[in-house]
Design a protein around this motif. Structure first.
Motif, PDB file in Angstrom:
ATOM      1  N   ARG A 167      61.077  58.277  38.412  1.00  0.00           N
ATOM      2  CA  ARG A 167      60.499  57.982  39.726  1.00  0.00           C
ATOM      3  C   ARG A 167      58.997  58.272  39.714  1.00  0.00           C
ATOM      4  NH1 ARG A 167      63.521  59.240  45.155  1.00  0.00           N
ATOM      5  NH2 ARG A 167      65.161  59.005  43.633  1.00  0.00           N
ATOM      6  N   GLU A 168      58.604  59.376  39.082  1.00  0.00           N
ATOM      7  CA  GLU A 168      57.183  59.745  39.037  1.00  0.00           C
ATOM      8  C   GLU A 168      56.358  58.698  38.287  1.00  0.00           C
ATOM      9  OE1 GLU A 168      54.348  63.266  37.278  1.00  0.00           O
ATOM     10  OE2 GLU A 168      56.417  63.747  37.801  1.00  0.00           O
ATOM     11  N   ALA A 169      56.870  58.196  37.163  1.00  0.00           N
ATOM     12  CA  ALA A 169      56.139  57.190  36.392  1.00  0.00           C
ATOM     13  C   ALA A 169      55.981  55.907  37.189  1.00  0.00           C
ATOM     14  CB  ALA A 169      56.855  56.913  35.074  1.00  0.00           C
ATOM     15  N   LEU A 170      57.040  55.480  37.861  1.00  0.00           N
ATOM     16  CA  LEU A 170      56.938  54.259  38.663  1.00  0.00           C
ATOM     17  C   LEU A 170      56.025  54.461  39.875  1.00  0.00           C
ATOM     18  CD1 LEU A 170      60.586  52.931  38.505  1.00  0.00           C
ATOM     19  CD2 LEU A 170      58.579  52.037  37.351  1.00  0.00           C
ATOM     20  N   ARG A 171      56.081  55.630  40.498  1.00  0.00           N
ATOM     21  CA  ARG A 171      55.209  55.915  41.645  1.00  0.00           C
ATOM     22  C   ARG A 171      53.739  55.840  41.212  1.00  0.00           C
ATOM     23  NH1 ARG A 171      57.039  60.707  43.226  1.00  0.00           N
ATOM     24  NH2 ARG A 171      58.504  59.750  44.653  1.00  0.00           N
ATOM     25  N   THR A 172      53.429  56.420  40.058  1.00  0.00           N
ATOM     26  CA  THR A 172      52.058  56.382  39.549  1.00  0.00           C
ATOM     27  C   THR A 172      51.622  54.948  39.274  1.00  0.00           C
ATOM     28  OG1 THR A 172      52.277  58.589  38.600  1.00  0.00           O
ATOM     29  CG2 THR A 172      50.536  57.196  37.715  1.00  0.00           C
ATOM     30  N   LEU A 173      52.495  54.165  38.643  1.00  0.00           N
ATOM     31  CA  LEU A 173      52.184  52.760  38.362  1.00  0.00           C
ATOM     32  C   LEU A 173      51.887  52.006  39.650  1.00  0.00           C
ATOM     33  CD1 LEU A 173      52.090  50.229  36.507  1.00  0.00           C
ATOM     34  CD2 LEU A 173      54.555  50.035  36.909  1.00  0.00           C
ATOM     35  N   ILE A 174      52.744  52.149  40.642  1.00  0.00           N
ATOM     36  CA  ILE A 174      52.570  51.415  41.903  1.00  0.00           C
ATOM     37  C   ILE A 174      51.319  51.886  42.632  1.00  0.00           C
ATOM     38  CG2 ILE A 174      53.602  50.885  44.150  1.00  0.00           C
ATOM     39  CD1 ILE A 174      54.866  49.616  41.508  1.00  0.00           C
ATOM     40  N   GLN A 175      51.055  53.161  42.648  1.00  0.00           N
ATOM     41  CA  GLN A 175      49.843  53.658  43.302  1.00  0.00           C
ATOM     42  C   GLN A 175      48.596  53.095  42.634  1.00  0.00           C
ATOM     43  OE1 GLN A 175      50.550  57.900  43.136  1.00  0.00           O
ATOM     44  NE2 GLN A 175      51.421  57.921  45.188  1.00  0.00           N
ATOM     45  N   ASP A 176      48.606  53.016  41.308  1.00  0.00           N
ATOM     46  CA  ASP A 176      47.466  52.446  40.594  1.00  0.00           C
ATOM     47  C   ASP A 176      47.304  50.959  40.897  1.00  0.00           C
ATOM     48  OD1 ASP A 176      46.871  54.891  39.501  1.00  0.00           O
ATOM     49  OD2 ASP A 176      47.617  54.414  37.485  1.00  0.00           O
ATOM     50  N   ILE A 177      48.409  50.235  40.965  1.00  0.00           N
ATOM     51  CA  ILE A 177      48.338  48.808  41.293  1.00  0.00           C
ATOM     52  C   ILE A 177      47.776  48.631  42.699  1.00  0.00           C
ATOM     53  CG2 ILE A 177      49.715  46.754  41.793  1.00  0.00           C
ATOM     54  CD1 ILE A 177      51.551  47.641  39.451  1.00  0.00           C
ATOM     55  N   LYS A 178      48.305  49.391  43.653  1.00  0.00           N
ATOM     56  CA  LYS A 178      47.842  49.267  45.047  1.00  0.00           C
ATOM     57  C   LYS A 178      46.375  49.679  45.187  1.00  0.00           C
ATOM     58  CE  LYS A 178      52.247  49.696  47.399  1.00  0.00           C
ATOM     59  NZ  LYS A 178      53.057  50.466  48.361  1.00  0.00           N
ATOM     60  N   ALA A 179      45.902  50.576  44.317  1.00  0.00           N
ATOM     61  CA  ALA A 179      44.510  51.030  44.356  1.00  0.00           C
ATOM     62  C   ALA A 179      43.577  50.049  43.653  1.00  0.00           C
ATOM     63  CB  ALA A 179      44.389  52.409  43.718  1.00  0.00           C
ATOM     64  N   GLY A 180      44.139  48.971  43.104  1.00  0.00           N
ATOM     65  CA  GLY A 180      43.307  47.964  42.460  1.00  0.00           C
ATOM     66  C   GLY A 180      42.975  48.244  41.005  1.00  0.00           C
ATOM     67  N   LYS A 181      43.633  49.225  40.432  1.00  0.00           N
ATOM     68  CA  LYS A 181      43.337  49.579  39.049  1.00  0.00           C
ATOM     69  C   LYS A 181      44.036  48.668  38.050  1.00  0.00           C
ATOM     70  CE  LYS A 181      42.750  54.470  40.066  1.00  0.00           C
ATOM     71  NZ  LYS A 181      43.269  55.823  39.782  1.00  0.00           N
ATOM     72  N   ALA A 182      44.997  47.882  38.498  1.00  0.00           N
ATOM     73  CA  ALA A 182      45.764  47.053  37.575  1.00  0.00           C
ATOM     74  C   ALA A 182      46.051  45.676  38.168  1.00  0.00           C
ATOM     75  CB  ALA A 182      47.060  47.756  37.203  1.00  0.00           C
ATOM     76  N   ASP A 183      45.083  45.099  38.849  1.00  0.00           N
ATOM     77  CA  ASP A 183      45.277  43.791  39.478  1.00  0.00           C
ATOM     78  C   ASP A 183      45.727  42.724  38.476  1.00  0.00           C
ATOM     79  OD1 ASP A 183      44.636  44.701  41.978  1.00  0.00           O
ATOM     80  OD2 ASP A 183      42.556  44.031  41.882  1.00  0.00           O
ATOM     81  N   HIS A 184      45.276  42.844  37.234  1.00  0.00           N
ATOM     82  CA  HIS A 184      45.620  41.841  36.225  1.00  0.00           C
ATOM     83  C   HIS A 184      47.120  41.839  35.914  1.00  0.00           C
ATOM     84  CE1 HIS A 184      44.985  45.572  34.020  1.00  0.00           C
ATOM     85  NE2 HIS A 184      45.778  45.076  33.076  1.00  0.00           N
ATOM     86  N   LEU A 185      47.838  42.924  36.253  1.00  0.00           N
ATOM     87  CA  LEU A 185      49.287  42.965  36.008  1.00  0.00           C
ATOM     88  C   LEU A 185      50.048  42.103  37.005  1.00  0.00           C
ATOM     89  CD1 LEU A 185      49.782  46.757  35.255  1.00  0.00           C
ATOM     90  CD2 LEU A 185      49.673  44.864  33.633  1.00  0.00           C
ATOM     91  N   LEU A 186      49.474  41.895  38.154  1.00  0.00           N
ATOM     92  CA  LEU A 186      50.141  41.080  39.163  1.00  0.00           C
ATOM     93  C   LEU A 186      49.728  39.653  38.963  1.00  0.00           C
ATOM     94  CD1 LEU A 186      49.665  43.363  42.264  1.00  0.00           C
ATOM     95  CD2 LEU A 186      51.703  43.108  40.875  1.00  0.00           C
TER      96      LEU A 186
END
Length: 64
Positions: A45-64
């Motif tokens: 859960r912690e790993a997925l939460r970190t991933l999603i928070q980074d995506i929502k913060a714009g750190k991984a836009d290229h993944l979407l």
């Protein structure tokens, strides 16, 4: 795959794929492309939460 996954509402990037987060009663976390919940990735859960928070913060836009 457990049949008892509780999925959250889809999160959609701007003009990109939508994904969903889910959990089961055992505390396992899941992420899947919306509409393909039968093929989720699993992790802590912690790993997925970190991933999603980074995506929502714009750190991984290229993944979407």
């Amino acid at each position: 795959m457990p049949a008892d996954i509780t999925w959250e509402e889809p999160f959609c990037g701007e003009g990109a794929n939508c994904f969903r987060l889910g959990t089961d009663p055992h505390g396992n976390a899941y992420i899947a492309i919306a509409g393909r919940e039968d093929e989720p990735l699993t992790d802590t859960r912690e790993a997925l939460r970190t991933l999603i928070q980074d995506i929502k913060a714009g750190k991984a836009d290229h993944l979407l």
